[in-house]
Design a protein around this motif. Structure first.
Motif, PDB file in Angstrom:
ATOM      1  N   PRO A  59       4.896  58.474 -12.999  1.00 54.27           N
ATOM      2  CA  PRO A  59       3.745  57.748 -12.457  1.00 54.27           C
ATOM      3  C   PRO A  59       2.442  58.501 -12.711  1.00 54.27           C
ATOM      4  N   TYR A  60       1.372  57.756 -12.913  1.00 57.12           N
ATOM      5  CA  TYR A  60       0.043  58.342 -13.068  1.00 57.12           C
ATOM      6  C   TYR A  60      -0.576  58.510 -11.685  1.00 57.12           C
ATOM      7  N   LEU A  61      -0.961  59.740 -11.343  1.00 61.28           N
ATOM      8  CA  LEU A  61      -1.525  60.064 -10.044  1.00 61.28           C
ATOM      9  C   LEU A  61      -2.957  60.572 -10.195  1.00 61.28           C
ATOM     10  N   PRO A  62      -3.746  60.507  -9.124  1.00 56.33           N
ATOM     11  CA  PRO A  62      -5.170  60.839  -9.242  1.00 56.33           C
ATOM     12  C   PRO A  62      -5.474  62.237  -9.765  1.00 56.33           C
ATOM     13  N   HIS A  63      -4.596  63.206  -9.540  1.00 58.35           N
ATOM     14  CA  HIS A  63      -4.898  64.565  -9.976  1.00 58.35           C
ATOM     15  C   HIS A  63      -4.461  64.849 -11.409  1.00 58.35           C
ATOM     16  N   HIS A  64      -3.816  63.893 -12.066  1.00 60.62           N
ATOM     17  CA  HIS A  64      -3.375  64.110 -13.443  1.00 60.62           C
ATOM     18  C   HIS A  64      -4.556  64.050 -14.409  1.00 60.62           C
ATOM     19  N   LEU A  65      -4.654  65.039 -15.272  1.00 64.34           N
ATOM     20  CA  LEU A  65      -5.744  65.112 -16.241  1.00 64.34           C
ATOM     21  C   LEU A  65      -5.256  64.995 -17.674  1.00 64.34           C
ATOM     22  N   ASP A  66      -3.942  65.009 -17.878  1.00 63.52           N
ATOM     23  CA  ASP A  66      -3.401  64.911 -19.229  1.00 63.52           C
ATOM     24  C   ASP A  66      -2.039  64.229 -19.166  1.00 63.52           C
ATOM     25  N   GLY A  67      -1.343  64.227 -20.296  1.00 63.01           N
ATOM     26  CA  GLY A  67      -0.033  63.584 -20.336  1.00 63.01           C
ATOM     27  C   GLY A  67      -0.061  62.165 -20.856  1.00 63.01           C
ATOM     28  N   GLY A  68      -1.252  61.659 -21.119  1.00 63.32           N
ATOM     29  CA  GLY A  68      -1.360  60.311 -21.664  1.00 63.32           C
ATOM     30  C   GLY A  68      -1.067  59.233 -20.648  1.00 63.32           C
ATOM     31  N   LEU A  69      -1.525  58.025 -20.938  1.00 62.84           N
ATOM     32  CA  LEU A  69      -1.336  56.866 -20.069  1.00 62.84           C
ATOM     33  C   LEU A  69      -1.171  55.634 -20.941  1.00 62.84           C
ATOM     34  N   LEU A  70      -0.130  54.862 -20.654  1.00 62.44           N
ATOM     35  CA  LEU A  70       0.148  53.634 -21.394  1.00 62.44           C
ATOM     36  C   LEU A  70       0.320  52.500 -20.404  1.00 62.44           C
ATOM     37  N   ILE A  71      -0.340  51.389 -20.673  1.00 59.35           N
ATOM     38  CA  ILE A  71      -0.305  50.215 -19.790  1.00 59.35           C
ATOM     39  C   ILE A  71       0.050  48.999 -20.633  1.00 59.35           C
ATOM     40  N   ALA A  72       0.970  48.185 -20.125  1.00 60.82           N
ATOM     41  CA  ALA A  72       1.447  47.003 -20.843  1.00 60.82           C
ATOM     42  C   ALA A  72       1.779  45.907 -19.836  1.00 60.82           C
ATOM     43  N   PRO A  73       1.995  44.674 -20.309  1.00 56.61           N
ATOM     44  CA  PRO A  73       2.251  43.572 -19.366  1.00 56.61           C
ATOM     45  C   PRO A  73       3.508  43.746 -18.506  1.00 56.61           C
ATOM     46  N   ASP A  74       4.536  44.418 -19.031  1.00 56.65           N
ATOM     47  CA  ASP A  74       5.746  44.646 -18.252  1.00 56.65           C
ATOM     48  C   ASP A  74       6.439  45.913 -18.753  1.00 56.65           C
ATOM     49  N   LYS A  75       7.497  46.305 -18.063  1.00 54.97           N
ATOM     50  CA  LYS A  75       8.172  47.557 -18.417  1.00 54.97           C
ATOM     51  C   LYS A  75       8.810  47.480 -19.797  1.00 54.97           C
ATOM     52  N   ALA A  76       9.373  46.330 -20.146  1.00 53.82           N
ATOM     53  CA  ALA A  76       9.997  46.198 -21.458  1.00 53.82           C
ATOM     54  C   ALA A  76       8.971  46.383 -22.580  1.00 53.82           C
ATOM     55  N   SER A  77       7.788  45.806 -22.416  1.00 57.55           N
ATOM     56  CA  SER A  77       6.729  45.979 -23.420  1.00 57.55           C
ATOM     57  C   SER A  77       6.287  47.434 -23.473  1.00 57.55           C
ATOM     58  N   TRP A  78       6.187  48.076 -22.308  1.00 61.40           N
ATOM     59  CA  TRP A  78       5.817  49.488 -22.243  1.00 61.40           C
ATOM     60  C   TRP A  78       6.819  50.330 -23.021  1.00 61.40           C
ATOM     61  N   GLU A  79       8.090  50.109 -22.778  1.00 64.45           N
ATOM     62  CA  GLU A  79       9.133  50.890 -23.456  1.00 64.45           C
ATOM     63  C   GLU A  79       9.131  50.652 -24.961  1.00 64.45           C
ATOM     64  N   LEU A  80       8.860  49.422 -25.377  1.00 69.88           N
ATOM     65  CA  LEU A  80       8.787  49.105 -26.798  1.00 69.88           C
ATOM     66  C   LEU A  80       7.624  49.849 -27.458  1.00 69.88           C
ATOM     67  N   LEU A  81       6.467  49.812 -26.831  1.00 70.63           N
ATOM     68  CA  LEU A  81       5.299  50.501 -27.363  1.00 70.63           C
ATOM     69  C   LEU A  81       5.512  52.011 -27.377  1.00 70.63           C
ATOM     70  N   ARG A  82       6.096  52.523 -26.326  1.00 69.84           N
ATOM     71  CA  ARG A  82       6.332  53.971 -26.250  1.00 69.84           C
ATOM     72  C   ARG A  82       7.317  54.421 -27.334  1.00 69.84           C
ATOM     73  N   GLY A  83       8.329  53.636 -27.566  1.00 75.65           N
ATOM     74  CA  GLY A  83       9.351  54.026 -28.538  1.00 75.65           C
ATOM     75  C   GLY A  83       8.947  53.812 -29.983  1.00 75.65           C
ATOM     76  N   GLU A  84       8.124  52.795 -30.242  1.00 73.17           N
ATOM     77  CA  GLU A  84       7.796  52.433 -31.617  1.00 73.17           C
ATOM     78  C   GLU A  84       6.412  52.887 -32.079  1.00 73.17           C
ATOM     79  N   VAL A  85       5.500  53.060 -31.143  1.00 70.56           N
ATOM     80  CA  VAL A  85       4.124  53.333 -31.532  1.00 70.56           C
ATOM     81  C   VAL A  85       3.625  54.684 -31.001  1.00 70.56           C
ATOM     82  N   PHE A  86       3.647  54.834 -29.707  1.00 65.74           N
ATOM     83  CA  PHE A  86       3.031  56.026 -29.101  1.00 65.74           C
ATOM     84  C   PHE A  86       4.086  57.113 -28.902  1.00 65.74           C
ATOM     85  N   THR A  87       4.516  57.655 -30.025  1.00 67.83           N
ATOM     86  CA  THR A  87       5.669  58.571 -30.065  1.00 67.83           C
ATOM     87  C   THR A  87       5.201  60.015 -29.952  1.00 67.83           C
ATOM     88  N   VAL A  88       4.479  60.305 -28.885  1.00 62.67           N
ATOM     89  CA  VAL A  88       3.964  61.662 -28.682  1.00 62.67           C
ATOM     90  C   VAL A  88       5.133  62.602 -28.365  1.00 62.67           C
TER      91      VAL A  88
END
Length: 274
Positions: free
Chosen positions: A245-274
């Motif tokens: 989870p993204y919390l107010p004190h976090h300053l790094d680690g990246g943030l990804l937002i999508a319409p639902d969890k499945a879309s988030w997981e797809l983007l994380r696995g295929e695109v934002f492969t940090v």
């Protein structure tokens, strides 16, 4: 949880500050009114400073027990950031989000505020001075577009789509240098990539259902707390790139937002492969 801060009063303060200190300076800045902070693309103007000064004074009067964390205040006193994690009540302000746009005369900038209570974001407000309206949310109460005449429209994110049909925004400039080439190549898998250079409008756009993803890597609280809560209240799934989870004190680690969890997981696995 937000009873200590009346968000309608806070929203009105953002509007008053914009009308008094920001809009009169739009496309009227002298060169001496603009300067760089940490680098050439990190700008501050007299409008940022004066608007924050006005909001800080009013917040101290209205909610004297709240910790005030403003972008320009932190530039002067970086230790303020460390106090956010343990503050019982804090109000976080970005007086002009999209300062580079504002300084360039581009009408894509906003004023943002969030309320943090016991380490959790419980309210977020994004005011658009050009459109004279707010997108706002309180935790558990949905996300809303509100106008000064009292009109209100509930917001909801877009329906999920296939990866090759996704449209969205990603701020890639702060990604680790060794990861940038691969992620930029991966972005060819989506339909369209954009950047408004203004998180305020990017969050508004996703919350209203017009795009399918947002990705940021550098996480300053004034840039992301309000928008993340608003998008979540509009139905989005948001998490840091490691899935936490993204919390107010976090300053790094990246943030990804999508319409639902499945879309988030797809983007994380295929695109934002940090």
């Amino acid at each position: 949880m937000t009873s200590k801060v009346d968000v309608t009063v806070l929203a009105d303060l953002l509007r008053r500050a914009a009308k008094a200190e920001i809009m009169p300076r739009f496309r009227r800045l002298d060169r001496s009114d603009v300067r760089a902070k940490t680098e050439a693309t990190d700008l501050v103007t007299v409008a940022d400073e004066q608007a924050e000064r006005m909001m800080k004074a009013e917040i101290a009067r209205l909610w004297p027990n709240a910790l005030f964390v403003g972008e320009e205040s932190v530039a002067v006193d970086p230790a303020l950031l460390g106090r956010l994690k343990d503050a019982e009540l804090a109000i976080v302000v970005d007086p002009v989000d999209g300062t580079a746009n504002f300084a360039s005369g581009i009408p894509a900038f906003g004023v943002m505020a969030s309320v943090v209570f016991m380490g959790e974001t419980v309210a977020g407000i994004i005011y658009d001075p050009m459109g004279d309206d707010w997108v706002m949310a309180e935790k558990g109460s949905g996300a809303w577009l509100r106008r000064p005449n009292g009109e209100a429209q509930r917001l909801s994110v877009a329906a999920p789509v296939a990866l090759d049909q996704m449209v969205g925004m990603a701020s890639t400039g702060y990604l680790p240098k060794d990861k940038q080439p691969q992620i930029l190549a991966n972005l060819s898998k989506v339909r369209f990539l954009a950047s408004y250079r203004c998180a305020a409008h990017e969050y508004r756009t996703l919350a209203a259902g017009h795009v399918h993803y947002l990705m940021y890597y550098k996480l300053m609280p004034w840039d992301h707390l309000a928008g993340t809560l608003i998008c979540q209240e509009a139905g989005a799934y948001a998490a840091r790139l490691d899935g936490s989870p993204y919390l107010p004190h976090h300053l790094d680690g990246g943030l990804l937002i999508a319409p639902d969890k499945a879309s988030w997981e797809l983007l994380r696995g295929e695109v934002f492969t940090v």
